[in-house]
Design an enzyme around this catalytic site. Structure first.
Site, mmCIF file in Angstrom:
data_model
loop_
_atom_site.group_PDB
_atom_site.id
_atom_site.type_symbol
_atom_site.label_atom_id
_atom_site.label_comp_id
_atom_site.label_asym_id
_atom_site.label_seq_id
_atom_site.Cartn_x
_atom_site.Cartn_y
_atom_site.Cartn_z
ATOM 1 C CB VAL A 206 83.311 34.024 50.066
ATOM 2 C CG1 VAL A 206 84.137 35.172 50.634
ATOM 3 C CG2 VAL A 206 84.229 32.972 49.463
ATOM 4 C CB CYS A 207 78.524 36.361 50.904
ATOM 5 S SG CYS A 207 79.137 37.058 49.353
ATOM 6 C CG ASP A 208 77.053 31.322 55.155
ATOM 7 O OD1 ASP A 208 75.855 31.002 55.149
ATOM 8 O OD2 ASP A 208 77.843 30.977 56.059
#
Length: 169
Positions: A59-61
């Site tokens: 998700v952060c990527d």
């Protein structure tokens, strides 16, 4: 105070909740070359600051890539920062592997200055909660989203619209 969960478990956020209309708190984080970065370094620009638990997660990527693409078309008056407690070396490696060069990845690992100033430091796991802040040219917070579940995506459209509104002023 904002209530968030991380992997569906409640977490304790340390620091002050930031609200629309607040003067943006200053912070000191580290760039990928270990040099200090503060809010003042982007004075006069509209800032989109996203805090994430770790760039090494899906998700952060995806979030950092998406904001990087969206902000790229908005011009030089916008500064985009992704803040995490990942080490600067790991952030630099992630940017190189992802082919990302428009985002400033900065690390809060040393002092948790950003995490505490913006109320996103998760005490239980020493990570930052997922949140998005837009700060105008006058250092006023114009948009805030504390994402209620740390593994969920933020509202990309609302954040980008807030950046565009701040640019128009």
């Amino acid at each position: 105070m904002v209530q968030v969960t991380f992997i569906n478990k409640p977490v304790t956020l340390v620091g002050n909740e930031v609200k629309v209309g607040d003067k943006a708190p200053d912070f000191s984080v580290l760039a990928n070359d270990m040099s200090p970065v503060t809010l003042k370094d982007s004075a006069g620009k509209v800032r989109l600051i996203a805090s994430v638990p770790s760039l090494d997660t899906g998700v952060c990527d995806a979030e950092t890539r998406r904001f990087n693409e969206e902000v790229a078309g908005l011009g030089e008056d916008v500064a985009f920062y992704t803040v995490s407690v990942d080490l600067p070396f790991a952030q630099k490696r992630w940017c190189a592997a992802a082919g990302i060069d428009g985002v400033h990845t900065v690390s809060d690992y040393r002092d948790l200055s950003f995490g505490e100033s913006y109320g996103v430091y998760m005490k239980e796991n020493r990570l930052l909660a997922r949140a998005v802040f837009v700060i105008d040219r006058n250092d006023t917070v114009t948009y805030v989203e504390y994402v209620s579940e740390g593994t969920s995506h933020p509202d990309y459209e609302a954040a980008i619209n807030a950046v565009k509104e701040a640019l128009a002023k």
